[in-house]
Design a protein around this motif. Sequence first.
Motif, PDB file in Angstrom:
ATOM      1  N   TRP A  55      39.121  42.759  40.234  1.00 53.96           N
ATOM      2  CA  TRP A  55      40.287  43.136  40.957  1.00 53.96           C
ATOM      3  C   TRP A  55      40.890  41.694  41.388  1.00 53.96           C
ATOM      4  O   TRP A  55      40.268  40.822  42.042  1.00 53.96           O
ATOM      5  N   SER A  56      42.192  41.616  41.561  1.00 58.57           N
ATOM      6  CA  SER A  56      42.905  40.617  42.071  1.00 58.57           C
ATOM      7  C   SER A  56      44.223  40.860  42.545  1.00 58.57           C
ATOM      8  O   SER A  56      44.872  41.926  42.059  1.00 58.57           O
ATOM      9  N   THR A  57      44.876  40.106  43.412  1.00 60.26           N
ATOM     10  CA  THR A  57      46.266  40.633  44.054  1.00 60.26           C
ATOM     11  C   THR A  57      46.766  39.186  44.335  1.00 60.26           C
ATOM     12  O   THR A  57      46.357  38.378  45.126  1.00 60.26           O
ATOM     13  N   PRO A  58      48.237  39.066  44.218  1.00 65.64           N
ATOM     14  CA  PRO A  58      48.891  37.927  44.681  1.00 65.64           C
ATOM     15  C   PRO A  58      49.616  38.075  46.011  1.00 65.64           C
ATOM     16  O   PRO A  58      49.606  36.976  46.629  1.00 65.64           O
ATOM     17  N   ASP A  59      49.681  39.328  46.364  1.00 62.23           N
ATOM     18  CA  ASP A  59      50.466  39.580  47.892  1.00 62.23           C
ATOM     19  C   ASP A  59      49.804  40.687  48.367  1.00 62.23           C
ATOM     20  O   ASP A  59      50.164  40.860  49.597  1.00 62.23           O
ATOM     21  N   GLY A  60      48.621  41.145  48.102  1.00 65.81           N
ATOM     22  CA  GLY A  60      47.978  42.592  48.798  1.00 65.81           C
ATOM     23  C   GLY A  60      46.845  41.796  49.647  1.00 65.81           C
ATOM     24  O   GLY A  60      46.498  40.841  49.523  1.00 65.81           O
ATOM     25  N   VAL A  61      46.050  42.781  50.024  1.00 62.69           N
ATOM     26  CA  VAL A  61      44.601  42.640  50.629  1.00 62.69           C
ATOM     27  C   VAL A  61      43.686  43.440  50.295  1.00 62.69           C
ATOM     28  O   VAL A  61      43.753  44.491  50.262  1.00 62.69           O
ATOM     29  N   ILE A  62      42.548  42.794  49.686  1.00 60.86           N
ATOM     30  CA  ILE A  62      41.287  43.545  49.094  1.00 60.86           C
ATOM     31  C   ILE A  62      40.469  43.683  50.166  1.00 60.86           C
ATOM     32  O   ILE A  62      40.060  42.404  50.530  1.00 60.86           O
ATOM     33  N   VAL A  63      40.187  44.639  50.413  1.00 58.06           N
ATOM     34  CA  VAL A  63      38.984  44.882  51.745  1.00 58.06           C
ATOM     35  C   VAL A  63      37.615  44.853  50.974  1.00 58.06           C
ATOM     36  O   VAL A  63      36.702  44.091  51.469  1.00 58.06           O
ATOM     37  N   SER A  64      37.329  45.429  49.812  1.00 54.96           N
ATOM     38  CA  SER A  64      35.911  45.476  49.219  1.00 54.96           C
ATOM     39  C   SER A  64      36.092  46.107  47.898  1.00 54.96           C
ATOM     40  O   SER A  64      37.087  46.680  47.573  1.00 54.96           O
ATOM     41  N   GLY A  65      34.930  45.626  47.113  1.00 54.54           N
ATOM     42  CA  GLY A  65      35.010  46.265  45.940  1.00 54.54           C
ATOM     43  C   GLY A  65      35.612  45.414  44.708  1.00 54.54           C
ATOM     44  O   GLY A  65      36.056  45.854  43.784  1.00 54.54           O
ATOM     45  N   ASN A  66      35.658  44.079  44.930  1.00 51.14           N
ATOM     46  CA  ASN A  66      36.284  43.345  44.075  1.00 51.14           C
ATOM     47  C   ASN A  66      35.999  43.408  42.398  1.00 51.14           C
ATOM     48  O   ASN A  66      36.524  43.462  41.644  1.00 51.14           O
ATOM     49  N   ASN A  67      34.373  43.817  42.327  1.00 55.09           N
ATOM     50  CA  ASN A  67      33.731  43.946  41.103  1.00 55.09           C
ATOM     51  C   ASN A  67      33.537  45.317  40.882  1.00 55.09           C
ATOM     52  O   ASN A  67      32.493  45.392  40.085  1.00 55.09           O
ATOM     53  N   GLN A  68      34.101  46.143  41.163  1.00 58.42           N
ATOM     54  CA  GLN A  68      33.742  47.393  41.239  1.00 58.42           C
ATOM     55  C   GLN A  68      34.970  48.349  40.381  1.00 58.42           C
ATOM     56  O   GLN A  68      36.056  47.893  40.671  1.00 58.42           O
ATOM     57  N   ALA A  69      34.861  49.491  40.003  1.00 54.52           N
ATOM     58  CA  ALA A  69      35.880  50.281  39.345  1.00 54.52           C
ATOM     59  C   ALA A  69      36.848  50.634  40.456  1.00 54.52           C
ATOM     60  O   ALA A  69      37.725  50.651  39.922  1.00 54.52           O
ATOM     61  N   SER A  70      36.483  50.902  41.689  1.00 48.40           N
ATOM     62  CA  SER A  70      37.114  51.347  42.701  1.00 48.40           C
ATOM     63  C   SER A  70      37.274  50.292  43.811  1.00 48.40           C
ATOM     64  O   SER A  70      36.271  49.690  44.211  1.00 48.40           O
ATOM     65  N   VAL A  71      38.349  50.120  44.514  1.00 51.56           N
ATOM     66  CA  VAL A  71      38.598  48.842  45.135  1.00 51.56           C
ATOM     67  C   VAL A  71      39.292  49.474  46.436  1.00 51.56           C
ATOM     68  O   VAL A  71      40.045  50.298  46.142  1.00 51.56           O
ATOM     69  N   ILE A  72      38.965  48.725  47.526  1.00 47.24           N
ATOM     70  CA  ILE A  72      39.713  49.352  48.865  1.00 47.24           C
ATOM     71  C   ILE A  72      40.753  48.368  49.263  1.00 47.24           C
ATOM     72  O   ILE A  72      40.202  47.116  49.305  1.00 47.24           O
ATOM     73  N   VAL A  73      41.850  48.483  49.697  1.00 45.50           N
ATOM     74  CA  VAL A  73      42.829  47.670  49.996  1.00 45.50           C
ATOM     75  C   VAL A  73      43.439  48.321  51.205  1.00 45.50           C
ATOM     76  O   VAL A  73      43.394  49.466  51.655  1.00 45.50           O
ATOM     77  N   SER A  74      44.247  47.313  51.921  1.00 45.21           N
ATOM     78  CA  SER A  74      44.711  47.408  53.080  1.00 45.21           C
ATOM     79  C   SER A  74      46.101  46.945  53.391  1.00 45.21           C
ATOM     80  O   SER A  74      46.846  47.074  54.558  1.00 45.21           O
ATOM     81  N   ALA A  75      46.958  46.480  52.212  1.00 42.10           N
ATOM     82  CA  ALA A  75      48.121  46.100  52.511  1.00 42.10           C
ATOM     83  C   ALA A  75      48.943  46.484  51.167  1.00 42.10           C
ATOM     84  O   ALA A  75      48.100  46.746  49.857  1.00 42.10           O
ATOM     85  N   PRO A  76      50.071  46.694  51.080  1.00 41.44           N
ATOM     86  CA  PRO A  76      50.883  46.898  49.980  1.00 41.44           C
ATOM     87  C   PRO A  76      50.963  45.872  49.317  1.00 41.44           C
ATOM     88  O   PRO A  76      50.864  44.453  49.555  1.00 41.44           O
ATOM     89  N   GLY A  77      51.419  45.647  47.903  1.00 46.25           N
ATOM     90  CA  GLY A  77      51.457  44.600  46.995  1.00 46.25           C
ATOM     91  C   GLY A  77      51.079  45.103  45.470  1.00 46.25           C
ATOM     92  O   GLY A  77      50.943  46.229  45.342  1.00 46.25           O
ATOM     93  N   THR A  78      51.033  44.058  44.946  1.00 47.80           N
ATOM     94  CA  THR A  78      50.661  44.237  43.559  1.00 47.80           C
ATOM     95  C   THR A  78      49.194  44.092  43.244  1.00 47.80           C
ATOM     96  O   THR A  78      48.537  43.092  43.583  1.00 47.80           O
ATOM     97  N   TYR A  79      48.389  44.968  42.636  1.00 46.64           N
ATOM     98  CA  TYR A  79      46.920  44.813  42.411  1.00 46.64           C
ATOM     99  C   TYR A  79      46.852  44.621  40.802  1.00 46.64           C
ATOM    100  O   TYR A  79      47.318  45.450  39.999  1.00 46.64           O
ATOM    101  N   HIS A  80      45.791  43.866  40.357  1.00 41.36           N
ATOM    102  CA  HIS A  80      45.655  43.593  38.950  1.00 41.36           C
ATOM    103  C   HIS A  80      44.063  43.951  38.773  1.00 41.36           C
ATOM    104  O   HIS A  80      43.271  43.514  39.472  1.00 41.36           O
ATOM    105  N   LEU A  81      43.992  44.607  37.749  1.00 38.26           N
ATOM    106  CA  LEU A  81      42.323  45.051  37.416  1.00 38.26           C
ATOM    107  C   LEU A  81      42.312  44.609  36.016  1.00 38.26           C
ATOM    108  O   LEU A  81      43.021  44.945  35.074  1.00 38.26           O
ATOM    109  N   LEU A  82      41.313  43.523  35.900  1.00 40.36           N
ATOM    110  CA  LEU A  82      40.873  43.173  34.408  1.00 40.36           C
ATOM    111  C   LEU A  82      39.361  43.971  34.154  1.00 40.36           C
ATOM    112  O   LEU A  82      38.441  43.752  34.858  1.00 40.36           O
ATOM    113  N   VAL A  83      39.540  44.520  32.771  1.00 36.71           N
ATOM    114  CA  VAL A  83      38.090  45.071  32.400  1.00 36.71           C
ATOM    115  C   VAL A  83      37.625  44.501  31.499  1.00 36.71           C
ATOM    116  O   VAL A  83      38.411  44.419  30.387  1.00 36.71           O
ATOM    117  N   VAL A  84      36.553  44.047  31.227  1.00 41.81           N
ATOM    118  CA  VAL A  84      35.999  43.365  29.900  1.00 41.81           C
ATOM    119  C   VAL A  84      34.765  44.573  29.698  1.00 41.81           C
ATOM    120  O   VAL A  84      33.839  44.741  30.394  1.00 41.81           O
TER     121      VAL A  84
END
Length: 199
Positions: free
Chosen positions: A166-195
């Motif tokens: 997971w990545s974001t240019p303007d939001g906030v990722i709290v945890s789970g960057n490398n998990q299927a589910s991620v916890i976020v705490s701010a509005p924004g655009t969130y990107h998910l790369l799946v390999v």
Amino acid sequence: IDIEIEGGAPGYSYVWSNGSTSEDLSNVPAGGYTVSVLDDNGCEFEESFFINEPEELEADAFVSPEHCNQEDGTIELSIDGGTGSYQVSASSGNVFGQNVQNLSAGNVTVTVEDDNGCLWEEDYLIEFVEAPTVSIQQAGELSCLQPTTTLNGIAINGSGDYDYEWSTPDGVIVSGNNQASVIVSAPGTYHLLVVDFDS
């Protein structure tokens, strides 16, 4: 069978056990052969030979599919029998030793030739594995009473064994960057790369 005669009186005649009257034998099957040589003085010499037949030329193959248009399909050969070294060719892809690489999905014909010109040929189907398809579902809206929310990444196709980033240019990722589910705490655009691990 290539023979050389020495001595006696030149002007030799030959009679082989298979009926041939030539000096040498070629293109004959495996087995025993006897030649009688008669010189010009009527002296006779006889010798027997045996031609061995090599084991049948054959090969086993491990076939890997093409993953999401990467032309990464492979055919790994294990060759037995025949005589001498092997020359491998294929109707597509690139041959490296006994392996065929850089294959797209579809049918591939592989040919093996030994030093005697004996051929082995087989057709293989390179299957196609699609790239994962990803969708994101949000568990709930952010609010003063709910300062975090969960984004659930859902992947289908591929091998089923995925790596998430997971990545974001303007939001906030709290945890789970490398998990299927991620916890976020701010509005924004969130990107998910799946390999897909298999590709």
